[in-house]
Design a protein around this motif. Structure first.
Motif, short mmCIF file in Angstrom:
data_model
loop_
_atom_site.label_atom_id
_atom_site.label_comp_id
_atom_site.label_asym_id
_atom_site.label_seq_id
_atom_site.Cartn_x
_atom_site.Cartn_y
_atom_site.Cartn_z
N ILE A 11 38.61 -26.49 95.25
CA ILE A 11 39.42 -26.90 96.49
C ILE A 11 38.31 -26.79 97.25
O ILE A 11 38.26 -27.85 98.42
CB ILE A 11 40.42 -25.88 96.85
CG1 ILE A 11 41.53 -26.11 95.94
CG2 ILE A 11 41.00 -26.03 98.27
CD1 ILE A 11 42.76 -25.03 95.79
N ALA A 12 37.35 -25.90 97.58
CA ALA A 12 36.47 -25.80 98.63
C ALA A 12 35.46 -26.88 98.77
O ALA A 12 35.05 -27.48 99.67
CB ALA A 12 35.71 -24.42 98.67
N MET A 13 35.03 -27.35 97.53
CA MET A 13 34.20 -28.49 97.27
C MET A 13 34.67 -29.52 97.81
O MET A 13 33.96 -30.46 98.37
CB MET A 13 33.66 -28.87 95.79
CG MET A 13 32.73 -27.83 95.46
SD MET A 13 32.17 -28.13 93.69
CE MET A 13 30.95 -29.54 94.06
N ALA A 14 35.96 -29.81 97.85
CA ALA A 14 36.71 -30.93 98.27
C ALA A 14 36.38 -31.29 99.75
O ALA A 14 36.27 -32.50 100.36
CB ALA A 14 38.12 -30.93 98.19
N SER A 15 36.25 -30.10 100.65
CA SER A 15 36.32 -30.19 101.89
C SER A 15 34.70 -29.92 102.59
O SER A 15 34.17 -30.39 103.65
CB SER A 15 37.17 -29.21 102.79
OG SER A 15 36.89 -28.04 102.18
N ASN A 16 34.13 -29.13 101.93
CA ASN A 16 32.72 -28.94 102.18
C ASN A 16 31.67 -28.55 100.68
O ASN A 16 32.07 -27.60 100.27
CB ASN A 16 32.77 -27.72 102.78
CG ASN A 16 31.43 -27.15 103.48
OD1 ASN A 16 30.23 -27.76 103.35
ND2 ASN A 16 31.37 -26.05 104.33
N PRO A 17 30.81 -29.36 100.52
CA PRO A 17 29.96 -29.36 99.33
C PRO A 17 29.31 -27.96 99.41
O PRO A 17 28.47 -27.62 98.29
CB PRO A 17 29.36 -30.61 99.40
CG PRO A 17 29.21 -30.99 100.60
CD PRO A 17 30.36 -30.65 101.52
N ILE A 18 28.86 -27.16 100.39
CA ILE A 18 27.91 -26.24 100.53
C ILE A 18 28.78 -24.98 100.64
O ILE A 18 29.58 -24.78 101.87
CB ILE A 18 26.87 -26.26 101.51
CG1 ILE A 18 25.93 -27.78 101.19
CG2 ILE A 18 25.90 -25.28 101.58
CD1 ILE A 18 24.99 -28.14 101.99
N PHE A 19 28.36 -23.90 99.78
CA PHE A 19 29.10 -22.61 100.12
C PHE A 19 27.93 -21.73 100.90
O PHE A 19 26.93 -21.94 100.83
CB PHE A 19 29.63 -22.10 98.82
CG PHE A 19 30.59 -22.92 97.99
CD1 PHE A 19 31.63 -23.30 98.45
CD2 PHE A 19 29.94 -23.84 96.87
CE1 PHE A 19 32.27 -24.00 97.79
CE2 PHE A 19 30.83 -24.45 96.08
CZ PHE A 19 31.94 -24.83 96.82
N CYS A 20 28.78 -20.65 101.20
CA CYS A 20 27.88 -19.74 102.12
C CYS A 20 26.91 -18.80 100.85
O CYS A 20 27.63 -18.26 99.85
CB CYS A 20 28.71 -18.57 102.78
SG CYS A 20 27.85 -17.39 103.31
N GLY A 21 25.71 -18.75 101.27
CA GLY A 21 24.66 -18.28 100.05
C GLY A 21 24.71 -16.81 100.10
O GLY A 21 24.74 -16.34 99.07
N ILE A 22 24.97 -16.23 101.05
CA ILE A 22 25.22 -14.70 101.19
C ILE A 22 26.38 -14.39 100.35
O ILE A 22 26.31 -13.28 99.48
CB ILE A 22 25.22 -14.08 102.57
CG1 ILE A 22 23.81 -14.34 103.20
CG2 ILE A 22 25.56 -12.62 102.67
CD1 ILE A 22 23.92 -14.03 104.67
N CYS A 23 27.58 -14.95 100.55
CA CYS A 23 28.83 -14.66 99.94
C CYS A 23 28.60 -15.11 98.48
O CYS A 23 28.88 -14.31 97.37
CB CYS A 23 29.86 -15.44 100.36
SG CYS A 23 30.43 -14.75 101.95
N ASP A 24 28.06 -16.01 98.10
CA ASP A 24 27.84 -16.66 96.65
C ASP A 24 26.85 -15.54 95.86
O ASP A 24 27.22 -15.11 94.55
CB ASP A 24 27.05 -17.87 96.65
CG ASP A 24 26.92 -18.61 95.33
OD1 ASP A 24 28.15 -18.53 94.60
OD2 ASP A 24 26.08 -19.02 94.90
N GLN A 25 26.15 -14.84 96.66
CA GLN A 25 25.18 -13.78 95.94
C GLN A 25 26.14 -12.49 95.79
O GLN A 25 25.84 -11.75 94.54
CB GLN A 25 24.16 -13.26 96.88
CG GLN A 25 23.04 -14.40 96.76
CD GLN A 25 22.02 -14.08 97.82
OE1 GLN A 25 22.01 -12.98 98.53
NE2 GLN A 25 21.05 -14.85 98.12
#
Length: 197
Positions: A11-25
């Motif tokens: 769902i997130a990729m559909a609107s924005n292909p880049i995620f928060c790097g800090i949250c991803d860690q």
């Protein structure tokens, strides 16, 4: 749990292909809102506030993620770290037109025009030259669009002219054939009058 996370990622990729790097860690999937070019990292709203409050990154300037994505893939592939010394680029040598890390600086001590990258980029979006360049690019895009439109119109006109010329040739051929037929007919009549067999 993995299925839910995969669903949220989709769902997130559909609107924005880049995620928060800090949250991803931290194994959290959140869409990013901003980009820090000095950290080379995408940030969500909460992490942007945290990023601005940390002493090490409080002077970093961020841009909206949409602006970063608009820069294109070729710009985003520019390395933010020195491949020789594995350190972050912090300086720019205007004499040699190259980025420098702090270790690279030792080779450029005689260069009088080494400046901090942050100083060069701080006001770039509001600088007069940036606005002029942006306006010039807009004008170029508009002119190219007009040129393309004119070329398409010219191609269409050429096709119409070709069809018209071909019709004229066919009509002229009919007229010539008709005229030759009349000449042949009149010659046969004249010949029959002269030579009576």
């Amino acid at each position: 749990m993995d299925t839910i996370r995969h669903f949220n990622v989709t769902i997130a990729m559909a609107s924005n292909p880049i995620f928060c790097g800090i949250c991803d860690q931290r194994h959290i999937t959140k869409p990013s809102t901003d980009w820090c070019s000095e950290c080379n990292q995408a940030l969500c709203t909460e992490c942007k506030d945290f990023h601005a409050s940390i002493k090490a990154s409080q002077n970093h300037s961020t841009i909206p993620i949409s602006n970063h994505l608009a820069l294109g893939s070729s710009f985003s592939q520019v390395e933010g770290h020195c491949s020789v010394h594995d350190d972050k680029y912090q300086l720019f040598c205007q004499t040699h037109d190259c980025l420098l890390c702090l270790t690279c600086l030792e080779e450029h001590t005689k260069c009088g025009d080494v400046v901090r990258i942050s100083k060069l980029t701080r006001d770039v979006k509001t600088s007069e030259s940036f606005v002029d360049t942006q306006n010039s690019l807009s004008d170029i895009i508009l002119n190219l669009s007009k040129i393309q439109s004119h070329l398409e119109e010219n191609v269409c006109d050429i096709k119409k002219q070709k069809e018209s010329i071909l019709r004229e040739i066919a009509q002229m051929r009919k007229e010539i054939d008709s005229h030759l037929d009349q000449i042949e007919k009149s010659l046969k009549i004249e010949l029959s009058k002269v030579v009576k067999v």
